[in-house]
Design an enzyme around this catalytic site. Sequence first.
Site, PDB file in Angstrom:
ATOM      1  N   LEU A  29       0.706  -1.131  -0.089  1.00  0.00           N
ATOM      2  CA  LEU A  29       0.018  -0.557  -0.023  1.00  0.00           C
ATOM      3  C   LEU A  29       0.917   0.996   0.062  1.00  0.00           C
ATOM      4  N   THR A  30       1.864   1.180  -1.125  1.00  0.00           N
ATOM      5  CA  THR A  30       2.322   2.422  -1.127  1.00  0.00           C
ATOM      6  C   THR A  30       1.566   3.638  -1.627  1.00  0.00           C
ATOM      7  N   PHE A  32       2.900  -8.995  -9.451  1.00  0.00           N
ATOM      8  CA  PHE A  32       3.148  -8.090  -9.865  1.00  0.00           C
ATOM      9  C   PHE A  32       3.322  -6.486  -8.645  1.00  0.00           C
ATOM     10  N   GLU A  50       9.462  -2.482 -21.470  1.00  0.00           N
ATOM     11  CA  GLU A  50      10.881  -1.374 -21.629  1.00  0.00           C
ATOM     12  C   GLU A  50      12.306  -2.077 -21.432  1.00  0.00           C
ATOM     13  N   TYR A  58      14.026   2.199 -13.801  1.00  0.00           N
ATOM     14  CA  TYR A  58      13.331   1.840 -14.098  1.00  0.00           C
ATOM     15  C   TYR A  58      12.766   0.284 -14.750  1.00  0.00           C
ATOM     16  N   LYS A 100      13.588  -3.597 -13.810  1.00  0.00           N
ATOM     17  CA  LYS A 100      12.534  -4.844 -14.116  1.00  0.00           C
ATOM     18  C   LYS A 100      13.463  -5.767 -14.609  1.00  0.00           C
ATOM     19  N   PRO A 153      -4.649   8.581 -17.463  1.00  0.00           N
ATOM     20  CA  PRO A 153      -5.835   9.295 -16.612  1.00  0.00           C
ATOM     21  C   PRO A 153      -5.217  10.780 -16.581  1.00  0.00           C
ATOM     22  N   LEU A 184       2.730  17.500 -22.941  1.00  0.00           N
ATOM     23  CA  LEU A 184       3.058  17.260 -23.362  1.00  0.00           C
ATOM     24  C   LEU A 184       4.394  17.054 -23.269  1.00  0.00           C
ATOM     25  N   TYR A 185       5.094  16.002 -23.377  1.00  0.00           N
ATOM     26  CA  TYR A 185       6.437  15.982 -22.963  1.00  0.00           C
ATOM     27  C   TYR A 185       6.999  16.016 -24.507  1.00  0.00           C
ATOM     28  N   ASN A 220       2.655   9.992 -28.984  1.00  0.00           N
ATOM     29  CA  ASN A 220       1.612  10.488 -27.434  1.00  0.00           C
ATOM     30  C   ASN A 220       0.727  12.001 -28.270  1.00  0.00           C
ATOM     31  N   ARG A 276      11.217  13.745 -20.352  1.00  0.00           N
ATOM     32  CA  ARG A 276      11.918  12.895 -19.868  1.00  0.00           C
ATOM     33  C   ARG A 276      13.538  13.034 -20.341  1.00  0.00           C
TER      34      ARG A 276
HETATM   35  P1  NAD Z   1       0.843   0.167 -10.214  1.00  0.00           P
HETATM   36  O1  NAD Z   1       2.288   1.078  -9.176  1.00  0.00           O
HETATM   37  O2  NAD Z   1      -0.570   0.810  -9.946  1.00  0.00           O
HETATM   38  O3  NAD Z   1       1.218  -0.649  -8.511  1.00  0.00           O
HETATM   39  C1  NAD Z   1       2.050  -1.818  -7.993  1.00  0.00           C
HETATM   40  C2  NAD Z   1       1.508  -1.849  -7.131  1.00  0.00           C
HETATM   41  O4  NAD Z   1       2.344  -2.902  -5.680  1.00  0.00           O
HETATM   42  C3  NAD Z   1       0.710  -1.054  -6.172  1.00  0.00           C
HETATM   43  O5  NAD Z   1      -0.677  -1.809  -4.734  1.00  0.00           O
HETATM   44  C4  NAD Z   1       1.835  -0.736  -5.399  1.00  0.00           C
HETATM   45  O6  NAD Z   1       1.458  -0.668  -3.255  1.00  0.00           O
HETATM   46  C5  NAD Z   1       2.247  -2.186  -4.698  1.00  0.00           C
HETATM   47  N1  NAD Z   1       3.921  -2.391  -4.250  1.00  0.00           N
HETATM   48  C6  NAD Z   1       5.273  -1.382  -4.384  1.00  0.00           C
HETATM   49  N2  NAD Z   1       5.502  -1.685  -3.575  1.00  0.00           N
HETATM   50  C7  NAD Z   1       5.964  -3.090  -3.277  1.00  0.00           C
HETATM   51  C8  NAD Z   1       6.371  -3.807  -2.337  1.00  0.00           C
HETATM   52  N3  NAD Z   1       7.042  -3.532  -1.871  1.00  0.00           N
HETATM   53  N4  NAD Z   1       5.205  -4.845  -1.705  1.00  0.00           N
HETATM   54  C9  NAD Z   1       4.740  -4.999  -1.799  1.00  0.00           C
HETATM   55  N5  NAD Z   1       3.339  -4.308  -2.791  1.00  0.00           N
HETATM   56  C10 NAD Z   1       4.322  -3.404  -3.587  1.00  0.00           C
HETATM   57  O7  NAD Z   1       1.409  -0.848 -10.964  1.00  0.00           O
HETATM   58  P2  NAD Z   1       1.259  -0.970 -12.107  1.00  0.00           P
HETATM   59  O8  NAD Z   1       0.960  -0.212 -13.653  1.00  0.00           O
HETATM   60  O9  NAD Z   1      -0.315  -1.985 -11.989  1.00  0.00           O
HETATM   61  O10 NAD Z   1       2.355  -2.520 -12.556  1.00  0.00           O
HETATM   62  C11 NAD Z   1       2.068  -3.791 -12.498  1.00  0.00           C
HETATM   63  C12 NAD Z   1       3.108  -4.724 -13.011  1.00  0.00           C
HETATM   64  O11 NAD Z   1       2.770  -4.942 -14.443  1.00  0.00           O
HETATM   65  C13 NAD Z   1       4.428  -3.855 -12.882  1.00  0.00           C
HETATM   66  O12 NAD Z   1       4.721  -5.213 -12.115  1.00  0.00           O
HETATM   67  C14 NAD Z   1       5.204  -3.411 -13.956  1.00  0.00           C
HETATM   68  O13 NAD Z   1       6.267  -3.376 -14.485  1.00  0.00           O
HETATM   69  C15 NAD Z   1       4.115  -4.519 -14.607  1.00  0.00           C
HETATM   70  N6  NAD Z   1       3.848  -3.802 -16.056  1.00  0.00           N
HETATM   71  C16 NAD Z   1       3.315  -2.331 -15.826  1.00  0.00           C
HETATM   72  C17 NAD Z   1       2.617  -1.701 -17.312  1.00  0.00           C
HETATM   73  C18 NAD Z   1       2.030  -0.441 -17.044  1.00  0.00           C
HETATM   74  O14 NAD Z   1       1.146  -0.241 -18.582  1.00  0.00           O
HETATM   75  N7  NAD Z   1       1.203   0.152 -16.503  1.00  0.00           N
HETATM   76  C19 NAD Z   1       2.624  -1.753 -18.459  1.00  0.00           C
HETATM   77  C20 NAD Z   1       3.449  -3.033 -18.534  1.00  0.00           C
HETATM   78  C21 NAD Z   1       4.328  -3.942 -17.602  1.00  0.00           C
HETATM   79  O1  TDX Z   2       1.782  13.675 -18.598  1.00  0.00           O
HETATM   80  C1  TDX Z   2       2.775  13.465 -19.182  1.00  0.00           C
HETATM   81  N1  TDX Z   2       2.842  14.206 -20.506  1.00  0.00           N
HETATM   82  C2  TDX Z   2       3.724  13.275 -21.628  1.00  0.00           C
HETATM   83  O2  TDX Z   2       4.138  13.053 -22.729  1.00  0.00           O
HETATM   84  C3  TDX Z   2       3.239  12.052 -18.205  1.00  0.00           C
HETATM   85  C4  TDX Z   2       3.059  11.346 -17.622  1.00  0.00           C
HETATM   86  C5  TDX Z   2       4.154  11.093 -19.226  1.00  0.00           C
HETATM   87  N2  TDX Z   2       3.850  11.500 -21.158  1.00  0.00           N
HETATM   88  C6  TDX Z   2       4.003  10.861 -21.961  1.00  0.00           C
HETATM   89  C7  TDX Z   2       6.079  10.323 -21.308  1.00  0.00           C
HETATM   90  C8  TDX Z   2       5.602   8.595 -22.169  1.00  0.00           C
HETATM   91  O3  TDX Z   2       6.136   8.758 -23.329  1.00  0.00           O
HETATM   92  O4  TDX Z   2       3.436   9.986 -22.187  1.00  0.00           O
HETATM   93  C9  TDX Z   2       4.084   7.968 -22.011  1.00  0.00           C
HETATM   94  C10 TDX Z   2       3.847   7.081 -21.747  1.00  0.00           C
HETATM   95  O5  TDX Z   2       4.296   8.268 -19.997  1.00  0.00           O
HETATM   96  P1  TDX Z   2       3.713   6.958 -18.818  1.00  0.00           P
HETATM   97  O6  TDX Z   2       2.349   7.514 -19.168  1.00  0.00           O
HETATM   98  O7  TDX Z   2       4.335   8.137 -17.826  1.00  0.00           O
HETATM   99  O8  TDX Z   2       4.124   5.249 -19.211  1.00  0.00           O
HETATM  100  P2  TDX Z   2       6.229   4.453 -19.568  1.00  0.00           P
HETATM  101  O9  TDX Z   2       7.028   5.752 -19.059  1.00  0.00           O
HETATM  102  O10 TDX Z   2       5.736   4.846 -20.746  1.00  0.00           O
HETATM  103  O11 TDX Z   2       5.339   3.466 -18.685  1.00  0.00           O
HETATM  104  C11 TDX Z   2       4.486   2.978 -19.140  1.00  0.00           C
HETATM  105  O12 TDX Z   2       4.335   1.387 -19.424  1.00  0.00           O
HETATM  106  C12 TDX Z   2       5.431   0.646 -19.352  1.00  0.00           C
HETATM  107  C13 TDX Z   2       4.506   2.315 -17.253  1.00  0.00           C
HETATM  108  O13 TDX Z   2       4.034   4.048 -16.420  1.00  0.00           O
HETATM  109  C14 TDX Z   2       5.339   1.235 -16.777  1.00  0.00           C
HETATM  110  O14 TDX Z   2       5.215   0.996 -15.580  1.00  0.00           O
HETATM  111  C15 TDX Z   2       5.328   0.179 -18.037  1.00  0.00           C
HETATM  112  O15 TDX Z   2       6.356  -0.629 -17.840  1.00  0.00           O
END
Ligand code: NAD
Ligand code: TDX
Length: 329
Positions: free
Chosen positions: A35-36, A76, A121, A146, A150, A188, A202-203, A245, A269
């Site tokens: 629950l970070t 996850f 990534e 990050y 991973k 979001p 937009l970055y 983007n 970024r």
């Molecule tokens: P998220 O940040 O929304 O959720 C991560 C969860 O892990 C949170 O509930 C957090 O409280 C918990 N957590 C963090 N550190 C912890 C610890 N030390 N012990 C127990 N719980 C812990 O992440 P997400 O976007 O749901 O991603 C989930 C997984 O999917 C990650 O492994 C991420 O690398 C992978 N992933 C994400 C995306 C994406 O687009 N979001 C894409 C590909 C892979």
């Molecule tokens: O406000 C913004 N404006 C913008 O242009 C933000 C927050 C991001 N960006 C850009 C950066 C990236 O090119 O949008 C793209 C998506 O950004 P993120 O949502 O931060 O995702 P990304 O960095 O691509 O990583 C995501 O996908 C792979 C997840 O966060 C990772 O957990 C996953 O592994």
Amino acid sequence: MKVLVTGGAGFIGANFVRATIEERPDAEVVVLDKLTYAGNPASLKGLDRVKLIEGDIANPETVDALVKDSDLVVHFAAESHNDNSLIDPSPFITTNLVGTFTLLEAVRRHGVRFHHISTDEVYGDLELDDPAKFTPTTPYHPSSPYSASKAGSDHLVRAWVRSFGIEATISNCSNNYGPYQHIEKFIPRTVTNLIDGVKPRLYGAGLNVRDWIHVADHNTAVWTIIDRGEIGNTYLIGADGEKNNLEVVQLILEQFGYDKDDFDHVTDRPGHDLRYAIDNTSLLELGWQPQFPNFADGLADTIAWYRDNEAWWRPQKEAVEAKYAQTGQ
Ligand code: NAD
Ligand code: TDX
């Protein structure tokens, strides 16, 4: 079947738990989540057969007791946001590397099936004009703290399969979108800005490409791999959803009825990956098909979800934007 889901209060994990409870009547789920800032118990509200344990995957005692009592671990939990890893990489090392190591040791002791959730990534990025896509044999070349953490966690899983014979599979998925995603992430953040009447950010030039997949499709792919994947194999998860983007921001602006230029360019970024693209052949061979192939439709549902669930995200909005303000983003 007893399923231990680490990170089940986060975005993809919570969607996975919801789908599992709905579709697998034989499943009992235990969620281990620290629950970070990214974990929200409200994402699991109203579910039967789910027990939420607040704890750290890097704590060997907590992990050992829960793994011992499980038939399957779906991992996850992670620090997941690139921008945060550029400000402070340290929790990325403890959670993504030491946490995964701690789980692997418990799985090894108790002989429990393990599925490791990872990201595309780890492969670094592709040129914008390169027709190539990532495949399971693409060399690892991570760019950020990050993605490096991973990548390291994936290597640990493979080493534990080869050296200790644990029963594990790995999946590397592209960018997810859908309900319950933390508002620090691009889609979001953009949607909640527009709900608040604030321009999206937009970055850089916005030409970076991400291969978008609906979170529900990611999770059906994960179950497909658990059910039918080969132990020791890596599967790439993606649904042919490449968009830059700028296109994404403009699609969202259009759905809100705003002008397509109603956004701000902000500081890029550092080390920003250019393009991700997934070759999902090995997943299709397992018989998986995406159920949400239309990005514009999935986006409309996602926008509706954020409009309908303001109580879920509102408490985080001010702090998220204050953090971005520090880096000019
Ligand atoms: P998220 O940040 O929304 O959720 C991560 C969860 O892990 C949170 O509930 C957090 O409280 C918990 N957590 C963090 N550190 C912890 C610890 N030390 N012990 C127990 N719980 C812990 O992440 P997400 O976007 O749901 O991603 C989930 C997984 O999917 C990650 O492994 C991420 O690398 C992978 N992933 C994400 C995306 C994406 O687009 N979001 C894409 C590909 C892979
Ligand atoms: O406000 C913004 N404006 C913008 O242009 C933000 C927050 C991001 N960006 C850009 C950066 C990236 O090119 O949008 C793209 C998506 O950004 P993120 O949502 O931060 O995702 P990304 O960095 O691509 O990583 C995501 O996908 C792979 C997840 O966060 C990772 O957990 C996953 O592994």
